[in-house]
Design an enzyme around this catalytic site. Sequence first.
Site, PDB file in Angstrom:
ATOM      1  N   LYS A 136     -16.576  -6.523   5.441  1.00  0.00           N
ATOM      2  CA  LYS A 136     -15.336  -7.329   5.442  1.00  0.00           C
ATOM      3  C   LYS A 136     -14.991  -7.831   6.837  1.00  0.00           C
ATOM      4  CE  LYS A 136     -11.667  -7.090   2.559  1.00  0.00           C
ATOM      5  NZ  LYS A 136     -10.428  -6.540   1.995  1.00  0.00           N
ATOM      6  N   SER A 189      -3.143  -8.027   2.934  1.00  0.00           N
ATOM      7  CA  SER A 189      -3.251  -7.825   4.378  1.00  0.00           C
ATOM      8  C   SER A 189      -3.529  -9.146   5.094  1.00  0.00           C
ATOM      9  CB  SER A 189      -4.351  -6.814   4.684  1.00  0.00           C
ATOM     10  OG  SER A 189      -4.033  -5.588   4.091  1.00  0.00           O
ATOM     11  N   HIS A 249       0.842  -1.207   0.000  1.00  0.00           N
ATOM     12  CA  HIS A 249       0.000   0.000   0.000  1.00  0.00           C
ATOM     13  C   HIS A 249       0.879   1.260   0.000  1.00  0.00           C
ATOM     14  CE1 HIS A 249      -3.032  -2.754   2.171  1.00  0.00           C
ATOM     15  NE2 HIS A 249      -3.548  -2.511   0.998  1.00  0.00           N
ATOM     16  N   ARG A 267      -2.014  -5.317  -8.590  1.00  0.00           N
ATOM     17  CA  ARG A 267      -0.885  -6.219  -8.336  1.00  0.00           C
ATOM     18  C   ARG A 267      -0.738  -7.245  -9.444  1.00  0.00           C
ATOM     19  NH1 ARG A 267      -3.195  -8.142  -2.862  1.00  0.00           N
ATOM     20  NH2 ARG A 267      -4.997  -7.770  -4.190  1.00  0.00           N
TER      21      ARG A 267
HETATM   22  N1  COA Z   1      -0.329  -4.098  -1.543  1.00  0.00           N
HETATM   23  C1  COA Z   1      -0.710  -5.036  -0.674  1.00  0.00           C
HETATM   24  N2  COA Z   1      -1.973  -5.488  -0.568  1.00  0.00           N
HETATM   25  C2  COA Z   1      -2.863  -4.949  -1.411  1.00  0.00           C
HETATM   26  C3  COA Z   1      -2.534  -3.977  -2.347  1.00  0.00           C
HETATM   27  C4  COA Z   1      -1.203  -3.549  -2.408  1.00  0.00           C
HETATM   28  N3  COA Z   1      -0.801  -2.617  -3.268  1.00  0.00           N
HETATM   29  N4  COA Z   1      -3.645  -3.652  -3.034  1.00  0.00           N
HETATM   30  C5  COA Z   1      -4.637  -4.396  -2.523  1.00  0.00           C
HETATM   31  N5  COA Z   1      -4.154  -5.183  -1.542  1.00  0.00           N
HETATM   32  C6  COA Z   1      -4.887  -6.174  -0.767  1.00  0.00           C
HETATM   33  C7  COA Z   1      -5.440  -5.635   0.504  1.00  0.00           C
HETATM   34  O1  COA Z   1      -4.485  -5.732   1.539  1.00  0.00           O
HETATM   35  C8  COA Z   1      -6.616  -6.541   0.754  1.00  0.00           C
HETATM   36  O2  COA Z   1      -6.157  -7.741   1.308  1.00  0.00           O
HETATM   37  P1  COA Z   1      -7.116  -8.686   2.159  1.00  0.00           P
HETATM   38  O3  COA Z   1      -8.352  -8.958   1.353  1.00  0.00           O
HETATM   39  O4  COA Z   1      -6.259  -9.863   2.353  1.00  0.00           O
HETATM   40  O5  COA Z   1      -7.429  -7.965   3.434  1.00  0.00           O
HETATM   41  C9  COA Z   1      -7.125  -6.862  -0.658  1.00  0.00           C
HETATM   42  O6  COA Z   1      -6.018  -6.614  -1.507  1.00  0.00           O
HETATM   43  C10 COA Z   1      -8.268  -6.022  -1.082  1.00  0.00           C
HETATM   44  O7  COA Z   1      -7.974  -4.707  -0.708  1.00  0.00           O
HETATM   45  P2  COA Z   1      -8.430  -3.518  -1.545  1.00  0.00           P
HETATM   46  O8  COA Z   1      -8.299  -3.841  -2.981  1.00  0.00           O
HETATM   47  O9  COA Z   1      -7.795  -2.277  -1.074  1.00  0.00           O
HETATM   48  O10 COA Z   1      -9.961  -3.452  -1.267  1.00  0.00           O
HETATM   49  P3  COA Z   1     -10.634  -3.255   0.069  1.00  0.00           P
HETATM   50  O11 COA Z   1     -11.644  -4.323   0.170  1.00  0.00           O
HETATM   51  O12 COA Z   1      -9.669  -3.138   1.179  1.00  0.00           O
HETATM   52  O13 COA Z   1     -11.288  -1.824  -0.138  1.00  0.00           O
HETATM   53  C11 COA Z   1     -12.927  -0.256  -0.829  1.00  0.00           C
HETATM   54  C12 COA Z   1     -12.409  -1.684  -0.941  1.00  0.00           C
HETATM   55  C13 COA Z   1     -12.889   0.265   0.574  1.00  0.00           C
HETATM   56  C14 COA Z   1     -12.082   0.632  -1.709  1.00  0.00           C
HETATM   57  C15 COA Z   1     -14.380  -0.266  -1.372  1.00  0.00           C
HETATM   58  O14 COA Z   1     -15.108  -1.265  -0.661  1.00  0.00           O
HETATM   59  C16 COA Z   1     -15.080   1.062  -1.185  1.00  0.00           C
HETATM   60  O15 COA Z   1     -14.867   1.960  -1.945  1.00  0.00           O
HETATM   61  N6  COA Z   1     -15.934   1.163  -0.152  1.00  0.00           N
HETATM   62  C17 COA Z   1     -16.694   2.372   0.134  1.00  0.00           C
HETATM   63  C18 COA Z   1     -18.185   2.122  -0.149  1.00  0.00           C
HETATM   64  C19 COA Z   1     -18.478   2.307  -1.613  1.00  0.00           C
HETATM   65  O16 COA Z   1     -18.403   3.378  -2.160  1.00  0.00           O
HETATM   66  N7  COA Z   1     -18.850   1.195  -2.269  1.00  0.00           N
HETATM   67  C20 COA Z   1     -19.116   1.176  -3.675  1.00  0.00           C
HETATM   68  C21 COA Z   1     -17.837   1.035  -4.455  1.00  0.00           C
HETATM   69  S1  COA Z   1     -18.044  -0.119  -5.752  1.00  0.00           S
END
Ligand code: COA
Length: 163
Positions: free
Chosen positions: A44, A131, A20, A93
Amino acid sequence: MTQQRIAVYPGTFDPVTLGHLDVIQRALKLFDGLIVAVADGPHKKPFFPLSERLAMVEESVAGLDRITVKPLKGLLVDFARENQAQVVVRGLRAVSDFEDEFQMATVNRRLGPGLETVFVMTSEKFFYLSSSVVRELAFLGGNVGDFVPAPVAERLKNRRKQV
Ligand code: COA
């Protein structure tokens, strides 16, 4: 005066990893300001409470300029509008990330026309990182020092002692 280009980087950050942080540093090269939006993410069922995930991001970006860290509780499009952000940054990724990201970006575009999503390619060093991998490693006693910022490693170590 030209308008400041503000981007928002949303995620659950449960916890924030060096992957991140890599995306954050790349995004800072592209925009005048970056808001890291730490999602409540009730669907989540995050391991760390929002307050601790916010604290971990804050500790990890300390020393970097042009960043603010805020909680994200509602829709991302509303958050972006309220914070005058014109762009959403997401890290890619691997090809497998693309499908979900494409869907999310399309929904956000429908909900908030004018809000652009920009994808930043994560360094290949962190392609495998997530994560949940970090959490599992930490709680099984593995060394997470290569995967998370130092303050996060410290918190994970303390958490393990408590369970
Ligand atoms: N390095 C390491 N890990 C990464 C990464 C990176 N560069 N990019 C993504 N990941 C991992 C995260 O650690 C996470 O791992 P986990 O599932 O093992 O915990 C996984 O990939 C998914 O993370 P991410 O892609 O950031 O998504 P998220 O689920 O954490 O976040 C939101 C999603 C919050 C952006 C999205 O739900 C949101 O926008 N929510 C707000 C409500 C909304 O508007 N919803 C409608 C949108 S469609």
